[in-house]
Design a protein around this motif. Structure first.
Motif, PDB file in Angstrom:
ATOM      1  N   ASP A 185      30.869  23.731  34.005  1.00  0.00           N
ATOM      2  CA  ASP A 185      29.400  24.200  34.599  1.00  0.00           C
ATOM      3  C   ASP A 185      28.463  23.387  34.442  1.00  0.00           C
ATOM      4  N   LEU A 186      28.492  22.409  33.611  1.00  0.00           N
ATOM      5  CA  LEU A 186      27.315  21.576  33.741  1.00  0.00           C
ATOM      6  C   LEU A 186      27.950  20.175  33.221  1.00  0.00           C
ATOM      7  N   LEU A 187      27.480  18.998  33.854  1.00  0.00           N
ATOM      8  CA  LEU A 187      27.725  17.578  33.074  1.00  0.00           C
ATOM      9  C   LEU A 187      26.633  16.858  32.807  1.00  0.00           C
ATOM     10  N   ILE A 188      26.599  16.356  31.575  1.00  0.00           N
ATOM     11  CA  ILE A 188      25.697  15.528  31.158  1.00  0.00           C
ATOM     12  C   ILE A 188      25.946  14.110  30.919  1.00  0.00           C
ATOM     13  N   VAL A 189      25.286  12.941  31.517  1.00  0.00           N
ATOM     14  CA  VAL A 189      25.243  11.771  31.575  1.00  0.00           C
ATOM     15  C   VAL A 189      24.123  10.976  31.338  1.00  0.00           C
ATOM     16  N   ASP A 190      24.304   9.619  30.989  1.00  0.00           N
ATOM     17  CA  ASP A 190      22.891   8.879  30.666  1.00  0.00           C
ATOM     18  C   ASP A 190      22.885   8.090  31.969  1.00  0.00           C
ATOM     19  N   ALA A 191      21.400   8.010  32.460  1.00  0.00           N
ATOM     20  CA  ALA A 191      21.229   7.331  33.620  1.00  0.00           C
ATOM     21  C   ALA A 191      21.710   5.764  33.878  1.00  0.00           C
TER      22      ALA A 191
END
Length: 282
Positions: A110-116
C-alpha cells in the motif's frame, strides 16, 4: 490492515527510514515489512579493485562474510524496533538486484518508505540518487521519501503540518486522494494547499478542487502564488518551520521530458530536508 514496505540497505541502515516506518505502522496499526536486499552486485568493498590488485578468494570470502553479518545485524535492529513498538512485521531477504527487488515489492504494498539518500552502491550520493530516480519512475504504489539523517542519532523533526502541491493536473489530485486514504491519522494536522501558476495567481479548477478539499480536509487553507513553480514552491517551503510533509504527484514523465525539465520531486530532494509523499496515476 495496510501493508507498508520499508526498503533498507543492510550495510548502511537508515535510522530515518526506520523512524518513519515504525511511526506510521504503529499509528495505522499496519503490517510493516522490512526489505533487506542481499544484492549480489553490491558490497561494502570494491570488488573490482580487490581483484585488480590480486586479492585472493579467501580474503574476499572473509569480507563477504563480514557484510553478511552486518546485514543480519541490521535486520535484527529492525525486528527489535518493531517488537518494542508492538507492531506486526516481517523481514524479506532476496539476492536480487536492489532496484528490481524494491519495484517487485511495491506491486504488493500500500505504501513504500525509503531514504532519499539510498543508493545500493559502494559510493554515497546526494539526493536524488540514481536508485531513487529509477525507483520513482516505475514504482507501483505511493512512496514516502524520507530525508537523510543529518542530525544526531534518533533526533528527528515530528510531522507538524501538511502541504499539498496542487497544479490543476489529475496527478496532483490523485496524490492528495492517496494521502487521505493511507495516512488518515495525519489529517488533524494543519494543512495547506499550495499552488503556483506561471500565468497568474489563480487556482486552476477552483470550484472543483475547493469542493473536493472541503469534503476530505475541511480545515485546509490555501496559498496561491504567481511565478515559476520550481522556484516559488521551494522558497515558500524554506520559509516554513521544520516538520512539513509535502504531498505531490507527477513523477512519471518521458525521458526526453526529464532532459529539459527536472521533476518537482528532484528539486525538492535537492533543496529541502523534508518527507515527500509521492503518488502518480498511470
Amino acid at each position: 490492515m495496510q501493508k507498508i514496505v520499508a526498503i533498507f540497505d543492510g550495510l548502511r541502515l537508515s535510522e530515518s527510514t526506520l523512524h518513519y516506518a515504525i511511526l506510521i505502522a504503529k499509528e495505522q496499526q499496519a503490517h510493516l515489512t522490512g526489505v533487506f536486499p542481499d544484492d549480489f552486485t553490491y558490497n561494502s568493498f570494491n570488488l573490482y579493485q580487490l581483484l585488480k590488485v590480486g586479492t585472493d578468494q579467501a580474503t574476499i570470502g572473509q569480507l563477504e562474510a563480514v557484510d553478511k553479518g552486518r546485514r543480519e545485524a541490521a535486520a535484527g535492529i529492525f525486528e527489535a524496533a518493531c517488537q518494542r513498538a508492538g507492531i506486526a512485521y516481517s523481514v524479506h531477504h532476496n539476492r536480487n538486484i536492489s532496484l528490481l527487488e524494491a519495484l517487485e515489492e511495491s506491486i504488493y504494498a500500500d505504501l513504500l518508505i525509503v531514504d532519499a539518500q539510498e543508493t545500493f552502491v559502494h559510493d554515497e550520493m546526494k539526493p536524488p540518487t540514481r536508485f531513487i530516480r529509477d525507483l520513482l519512475t516505475d514504482i507501483q504504489c505511493p512512496v514516502l521519501i524520507v530525508p537523510p539523517q543529518i542530525l544526531a542519532p534518533a533526533v528527528f523533526s515530528d510531522i507538524s503540518n501538511i502541504v499539498f502541491l496542487y497544479d490543476g493536473e489529475p496527478s496532483s489530485v490523485y496524490a492528495i486522494k492517496m494521502y487521505g486514504y493511507l495516512l488518515p491519522f495525519l489529517q488533524k494536522l494543519p494543512t495547506t494547499v499550495l499552488s503556483v501558476n506561471p500565468m497568474g495567481n489563480h487556482l486552476a479548477n477552483k470550484q472543483l478542487v475547493m469542493d473536493f478539499i472541503k469534503r476530505h480536509f475541511p480545515h485546509a487553507g490555501y496559498k496561491v502564488m504567481e511565478g515559476v513553480p520550481e522556484e516559488e514552491i521551494v522558497n515558500y517551503l524554506l520559509e516554513q518551520a521544520q516538520g512539513a510533509l509535502i504531498v505531490l504527484g507527477a513523477y512519471r514523465r518521458s525521458m526526453v521530458s526529464r532532459w529539459f525539465r527536472e521533476s518537482m520531486a528532484d528539486v525538492l530532494m535537492e533543496r529541502l530536508s523534508a518527507p515527500l509523499f509521492i503518488a502518480h496515476n498511470k
